[in-house]
Design a protein around this motif. Sequence first.
Motif, PDB file in Angstrom:
ATOM      1  N   SER A 140     -10.865  -0.356  -1.807  1.00  0.00           N
ATOM      2  CA  SER A 140     -11.209  -1.525  -1.004  1.00  0.00           C
ATOM      3  C   SER A 140     -12.677  -1.930  -1.157  1.00  0.00           C
ATOM      4  N   ARG A 141     -13.495  -1.069  -1.719  1.00  0.00           N
ATOM      5  CA  ARG A 141     -14.925  -1.386  -1.831  1.00  0.00           C
ATOM      6  C   ARG A 141     -15.245  -2.201  -3.088  1.00  0.00           C
ATOM      7  N   TYR A 142     -14.242  -2.345  -3.967  1.00  0.00           N
ATOM      8  CA  TYR A 142     -14.470  -3.110  -5.198  1.00  0.00           C
ATOM      9  C   TYR A 142     -14.266  -4.601  -4.957  1.00  0.00           C
ATOM     10  N   PRO A 143     -14.986  -5.449  -5.712  1.00  0.00           N
ATOM     11  CA  PRO A 143     -14.803  -6.897  -5.543  1.00  0.00           C
ATOM     12  C   PRO A 143     -13.487  -7.398  -6.118  1.00  0.00           C
ATOM     13  N   ASP A 144     -12.830  -6.631  -6.950  1.00  0.00           N
ATOM     14  CA  ASP A 144     -11.589  -7.047  -7.607  1.00  0.00           C
ATOM     15  C   ASP A 144     -10.413  -6.992  -6.636  1.00  0.00           C
ATOM     16  N   TRP A 145      -9.941  -8.158  -6.215  1.00  0.00           N
ATOM     17  CA  TRP A 145      -8.854  -8.197  -5.216  1.00  0.00           C
ATOM     18  C   TRP A 145      -7.529  -7.696  -5.767  1.00  0.00           C
ATOM     19  N   THR A 146      -7.384  -7.624  -7.087  1.00  0.00           N
ATOM     20  CA  THR A 146      -6.110  -7.161  -7.645  1.00  0.00           C
ATOM     21  C   THR A 146      -5.934  -5.652  -7.506  1.00  0.00           C
ATOM     22  N   LEU A 147      -6.951  -4.956  -7.005  1.00  0.00           N
ATOM     23  CA  LEU A 147      -6.849  -3.513  -6.803  1.00  0.00           C
ATOM     24  C   LEU A 147      -6.241  -3.153  -5.452  1.00  0.00           C
ATOM     25  N   GLN A 148      -5.980  -4.135  -4.597  1.00  0.00           N
ATOM     26  CA  GLN A 148      -5.461  -3.852  -3.249  1.00  0.00           C
ATOM     27  C   GLN A 148      -3.939  -3.769  -3.318  1.00  0.00           C
ATOM     28  N   VAL A 149      -3.411  -2.569  -3.435  1.00  0.00           N
ATOM     29  CA  VAL A 149      -2.019  -2.405  -3.865  1.00  0.00           C
ATOM     30  C   VAL A 149      -1.164  -1.533  -2.942  1.00  0.00           C
ATOM     31  N   ALA A 150      -1.613  -1.266  -1.743  1.00  0.00           N
ATOM     32  CA  ALA A 150      -0.943  -0.283  -0.885  1.00  0.00           C
ATOM     33  C   ALA A 150       0.337  -0.835  -0.244  1.00  0.00           C
ATOM     34  N   ASN A 151       1.347  -1.081  -1.096  1.00  0.00           N
ATOM     35  CA  ASN A 151       2.625  -1.603  -0.601  1.00  0.00           C
ATOM     36  C   ASN A 151       2.428  -2.966   0.062  1.00  0.00           C
ATOM     37  N   ILE A 152       1.443  -3.722  -0.410  1.00  0.00           N
ATOM     38  CA  ILE A 152       1.109  -5.020   0.165  1.00  0.00           C
ATOM     39  C   ILE A 152       1.049  -6.063  -0.947  1.00  0.00           C
ATOM     40  N   PRO A 153       1.170  -7.359  -0.578  1.00  0.00           N
ATOM     41  CA  PRO A 153       1.235  -7.951   0.757  1.00  0.00           C
ATOM     42  C   PRO A 153       2.553  -7.609   1.474  1.00  0.00           C
ATOM     43  N   ALA A 154       2.494  -7.629   2.803  1.00  0.00           N
ATOM     44  CA  ALA A 154       3.703  -7.489   3.601  1.00  0.00           C
ATOM     45  C   ALA A 154       4.543  -8.747   3.420  1.00  0.00           C
ATOM     46  N   ALA A 155       5.835  -8.575   3.186  1.00  0.00           N
ATOM     47  CA  ALA A 155       6.699  -9.693   2.808  1.00  0.00           C
ATOM     48  C   ALA A 155       7.780  -9.969   3.834  1.00  0.00           C
ATOM     49  N   ILE A 156       8.077 -11.251   4.017  1.00  0.00           N
ATOM     50  CA  ILE A 156       9.199 -11.692   4.854  1.00  0.00           C
ATOM     51  C   ILE A 156      10.338 -12.086   3.923  1.00  0.00           C
ATOM     52  N   THR A 157      11.504 -11.485   4.115  1.00  0.00           N
ATOM     53  CA  THR A 157      12.655 -11.827   3.293  1.00  0.00           C
ATOM     54  C   THR A 157      13.896 -12.021   4.155  1.00  0.00           C
ATOM     55  N   CYS A 158      14.779 -12.885   3.680  1.00  0.00           N
ATOM     56  CA  CYS A 158      16.101 -13.050   4.294  1.00  0.00           C
ATOM     57  C   CYS A 158      17.128 -13.065   3.174  1.00  0.00           C
ATOM     58  N   SER A 159      18.383 -12.932   3.519  1.00  0.00           N
ATOM     59  CA  SER A 159      19.438 -12.965   2.509  1.00  0.00           C
ATOM     60  C   SER A 159      19.600 -14.377   1.965  1.00  0.00           C
TER      61      SER A 159
END
Length: 396
Positions: free
Chosen positions: A246-265
């Motif tokens: 999280s301390r790096y400027p590269d946003w593509t490194l934020q990978v902890a099962n995120i983003p949280a997603a909304i899904t429906c059938s």
Amino acid sequence: MGTEALKTTTFENTKLNTIPLNWKEVYYTNCPLVSASNVDQELGWTREEFKKIGVKYSFMRSVRENDWYPHYIHNLDNLIRFGGLFPPIHVQADIRRTRLLGVTHAPHEGGCMMVRSRDNVYRMTELKGKKIGLSKSLNQIKNDWWRIQEEQGIELMLRMNGMTRADVEIVEFPYADDWYNNPAMLDPMENPSELWLKRNHKYDLAFRPLETALLNGVVDAIYTQSKPFQHLQEATGKMKAIEDLSRYPDWTLQVANIPAAITCSDVMAQEHPELVVTFMKGMIKVGRWANEHKHAAAAILDKQTFYLDVEDTYEGIKHIDMVPNLSPQNMASVEIGKDFMLSHGYIKNDFDVHKWAAPEFLEQAARELLEEEWKKRTTSKLPETAATLASGSRLG
């Protein structure tokens, strides 16, 4: 309800239970993370929206007929899920068609590398030749999201320090991961946070099987999520972080099962779009409230997330937009997660995340809320007789 109301299917040679489909009912499920759904389970605003259209809105496990597995494989058509990214990617790739309705991203929670606090280790490079733990769920039904985020985070941290997997020893730790079938966990719950009345989730190591291995010296380091788990672990005085994505400027490194997603059938989206729009109206309203009242939202989320306490929760969410969206940047984050799962064998089939996304429901929900607010604001400024006329009535 009796057994005649029970729908039984078989998946991976295991019998799964759900309630028979009734479109006058909508069920929701969420993960213990930062989302408008986890705030709304205390506010009840989405339930109010559904009540306006005569539909019952309930937590998935509020009826005994539903076991835990719709949360992972979406085998309930009238279910809307708001939770970690990897299970819905698995569903869309290999199990059934769903629609991605919106996401909420935590832009500074990529993951940390934890070691024992008194070990003479201060940098990732000092882990060369040492053991890093990697969990492995033996549950064949659910997605192994713990392992995916661990492996993704470990590889990224190694790379950021000029290392590869060949520089360390990855030690696998299989665990049963079978609490979902425990009869005590199948009692109906009106609210998702009731689960934590049965389990002290912030200190229950069943959720974090690698911690014991680290503290016992079986491995030298483990991956953990930045901030939520990190602060819990550091508070024991027994662990410390030597790397933090999280301390790096590269946003593509934020990978902890995120983003949280909304899904429906896909069935709900096609046959009952009004139910999807209604849910999204609730998420927008609650998300806006949470953005305006971050401390209050933190007090609610502290009950369900893995932050250390209310203030720690506030620090974690104060820069998070709680209104779900499908922004280009967040969609790119979804694609990063999907591509990792495909490249490492966690899903068998590829798919286009942009075709998966269904922004029309979020857009329609926002439009309806705007129209409702406009009507309320304009008619409230009129005299009573004019307001009556505006609503379509006629004076006698």
